[in-house]
Design an enzyme around this catalytic site. Structure first.
Site, PDB file in Angstrom:
ATOM      1  CE1 TYR A 142      -3.329  -2.842   0.934  1.00 56.89           C
ATOM      2  CE2 TYR A 142      -4.721  -0.837   1.002  1.00 56.89           C
ATOM      3  CZ  TYR A 142      -4.614  -2.123   0.736  1.00 56.89           C
ATOM      4  OH  TYR A 142      -5.800  -2.759   0.814  1.00 56.89           O
ATOM      5  CE  LYS A 190       2.441 -17.735  -2.320  1.00 55.15           C
ATOM      6  NZ  LYS A 190       1.621 -19.173  -2.407  1.00 55.15           N
ATOM      7  CG  ASP A 222      -1.267 -20.544  -0.744  1.00 58.59           C
ATOM      8  OD1 ASP A 222      -0.904 -20.238   0.347  1.00 58.59           O
ATOM      9  OD2 ASP A 222      -0.743 -21.058  -1.791  1.00 58.59           O
ATOM     10  CG  ASP A 246      -7.936  -4.786   1.748  1.00 60.95           C
ATOM     11  OD1 ASP A 246      -8.845  -4.607   2.534  1.00 60.95           O
ATOM     12  OD2 ASP A 246      -7.915  -4.919   0.625  1.00 60.95           O
ATOM     13  CG  ASP A 250     -13.423  -7.373   1.778  1.00 57.83           C
ATOM     14  OD1 ASP A 250     -13.228  -6.701   2.875  1.00 57.83           O
ATOM     15  OD2 ASP A 250     -13.712  -6.929   0.886  1.00 57.83           O
TER      16      ASP A 250
HETATM   17  C1  IPM Z   1     -10.257  -1.527   3.982  1.00 58.73           C
HETATM   18  C2  IPM Z   1     -10.487  -0.808   2.780  1.00 58.73           C
HETATM   19  C3  IPM Z   1      -9.323   0.177   2.429  1.00 58.73           C
HETATM   20  C4  IPM Z   1      -8.132  -0.863   2.303  1.00 58.73           C
HETATM   21  C5  IPM Z   1      -9.423   1.089   1.124  1.00 58.73           C
HETATM   22  C6  IPM Z   1     -10.780   1.684   0.896  1.00 58.73           C
HETATM   23  C7  IPM Z   1      -8.529   1.702   0.704  1.00 58.73           C
HETATM   24  O1  IPM Z   1     -10.721  -1.807   1.819  1.00 58.73           O
HETATM   25  O2  IPM Z   1     -10.163  -0.512   4.830  1.00 58.73           O
HETATM   26  O3  IPM Z   1     -10.145  -2.650   3.980  1.00 58.73           O
HETATM   27  O4  IPM Z   1      -7.842  -1.670   1.474  1.00 58.73           O
HETATM   28  O5  IPM Z   1      -7.272  -0.894   3.087  1.00 58.73           O
HETATM   29 MN    MN Z   2     -10.520  -3.823   2.549  1.00 56.58          MN
END
Ligand code: IPM
Ligand code: MN
Length: 360
Positions: A142, A190, A222, A246, A250
Site C-alpha cells: 500500500y 507467503k 493461500d 485486507d 473481507d
Molecule cells: C479497508 C478498505 C481500504 C483498504 C480501502 C478503501 C483503501 O478496503 O479498509 O479494508 O484497502 O485498506
Molecule cells: Mn478492505
C-alpha cells in the site's frame, strides 16, 4: 470522563451509519455520566469536492486534537472507473492511517447465534467462530515506493517493503492479544515466495521465546484463505501484512453472515480510528437501508480501546445482540418474509434499549 470525538462520515452510506454510531456513543456517555463532544471533519470524495484533497489539513488537525475518531467510509464510483483520476478518495484513508501512525488494524470476527443461518457456510462449521485479525496497516504494498508506470505506460510496478521494526511492533501486539485470548497465534505470510514474508517469519520466530505460552503456527496466505472457510473455529489471533489482511478480512466477514456486522479499530502512535470494515456502498447512499451495526460495534471498540471503558463497550454489544435476537435489523440480515427496519429505526431501537438498561 471528558471525551472529544472527531466524526468523519465520508462518502456513500458513511454519513447514515456514522450518525447512528454517534447517537449510540451519546446514549452510552449519558448513561455513564461522561461528557462527550463531537466535531465533524471532511474526508474522501466529499473532501475532494470541497477542498481538492481527500484528507485535508483541517481534518488531520481535528483528528490529532481529538481522543478518538469515528470514521464512516470513503469511495465513489466516479473515481473507480477513471484510470486517469489524479486524486482518489481512498488516498484520504491511507493518508490518515499513515499520518496518525495507525499501524495496527484490529478486526474481530465473531458470530451471532441468531444469525448463523445467514452464513453461506454450514452452521456446524461456523458455530463458535471467534477470532481476531491483526492487520498491519501502514506498510507493505500500500505504501512501498517506487510505485508507478514506465514512461511509455506499458509497465506498472508496486513495491512491498517492511522493516524489522515495523514487523516487530505488529507481531508483538498480536502476541499480546493472543495472551489475553486463547493463546494461539497464526502468522500468515507467503514465505515460500516473498522476501518480506521471510523477514516476518524470522522476526516472529525470534519473538516466540518472549511468549512461551502462546502456541504459534505459520501458514501461507493461500492456505489460510482456504482454512478460513473450511475450519474457521481453528483460529484465535491472526497476524498479517497489509494487503493479505485486507483480503482475508473481507473473506472472513462473510463467515458471520453479513459484512455489515464487522467493526474495526486502527491503533498506533496517535489518535485511534474506529470504522466498519465495509465500504461506502454508493448505490445505497441516502436510502436509509444500510446496516449500521458494524459502525455501532466500532463505537463499542472505541470505548474499549480509546478510553479503556469495558462496561460502556459491553452495553453496546449487548444492545446489538438483543436487536438481532428480536429481529430488529436491516434487510441484509433478514429473509424476504421477515420484516426489516431502516438504518435509523435500528439506531433508535438500540438507543432506546441502552436507555432502558440498569446501570449502577
Ligand atoms: C479497508 C478498505 C481500504 C483498504 C480501502 C478503501 C483503501 O478496503 O479498509 O479494508 O484497502 O485498506
Ligand atoms: Mn478492505
Amino acid at each position: 470522563m471528558k471525551m472529544k470525538i472527531a466524526v468523519l462520515p465520508g462518502d456513500g452510506i458513511g454519513p447514515e451509519i456514522t450518525e447512528v454510531a454517534k447517537k449510540i456513543v451519546e446514549a452510552v456517555a449519558d448513561k455513564f455520566n461522561h461528557s462527550v463532544s463531537f466535531e465533524y471533519g471532511s474526508c474522501g470524495a466529499d473532501a475532494i469536492d470541497k477542498y481538492g484533497n481527500p484528507y485535508p489539513e483541517e481534518t488531520h488537525a481535528l483528528c490529532k486534537k481529538s481522543d478518538a475518531v469515528l470514521f464512516g467510509a470513503v469511495g465513489h464510483p466516479k473515481f473507480d472507473n477513471d484510470p486517469t483520476a489524479k486524486v482518489r478518495p481512498e488516498q484520504g484513508l491511507l493518508a490518515m492511517r499513515k499520518r496518525l501512525g495507525l499501524y495496527a488494524n484490529l478486526r474481530p470476527i465473531t458470530t451471532f447465534e441468531s444469525l448463523i443461518h445467514q452464513s453461506p457456510l454450514r452452521a456446524d462449521l461456523v458455530k463458535g467462530a471467534d477470532f481476531l485479525c491483526v492487520r498491519e496497516l501502514t506498510g507493505g504494498l500500500y505504501f512501498g515506493r517506487p510505485q508507478g508506470r514506465s514512461e511509455d505506460g506499458n509497465v506498472a510496478y508496486d513495491t512491498c517493503v517492511y522493516s524489522r521494526e515495523e514487523v516487530e511492533r505488529i507481531v508483538r501486539l498480536a502476541f499480546e492479544f493472543a495472551m489475553q485470548r486463547r493463546k494461539k497465534l497464526t502468522v500468515v505470510d507467503k514465505a515460500n515466495i516473498l522476501a518480506t514474508s521471510r523477514l516476518w517469519r524470522e522476526v516472529a520466530k525470534e519473538m516466540e521465546q518472549d511468549f512461551p505460552e502462546v502456541q504459534t503456527e505459520y501458514m501461507f496466505v493461500d492456505n489460510v484463505a482456504m482454512r478460513l472457510i473450511q475450519w474457521p473455529t481453528s483460529f484465535d489471533v491472526i497476524v498479517t501484512e497489509n494487503m493479505f489482511g485486507d483480503i482475508l478480512t473481507d473473506e472472513a466477514s462473510v463467515i458471520t453472515g453479513s459484512m455489515g456486522l464487522l467493526p474495526s479499530a486502527s491503533i498506533g502512535l496517535h489518535t485511534s480510528v474506529f470504522e466498519p470494515i465495509h465500504g461506502s456502498w454508493p448505490e445505497a447512499a441516502g436510502k436509509n437501508i444500510a446496516n449500521p451495526l458494524a459502525a455501532v460495534l466500532s463505537a463499542a471498540m472505541l470505548f474499549e480501546y480509546a478510553f479503556n471503558l469495558q462496561e460502556e463497550s459491553d452495553i453496546i454489544r449487548k444492545a446489538v445482540k438483543a436487536s438481532m435476537d428480536e429481529k430488529i435489523t436491516t434487510a441484509d440480515i433478514r429473509t424476504k418474509e421477515e420484516k426489516s427496519y431502516s438504518t435509523s429505526e435500528v439506531g433508535e431501537w438500540l438507543v432506546d434499549y441502552i436507555k432502558k438498561q440498569y446501570c449502577p
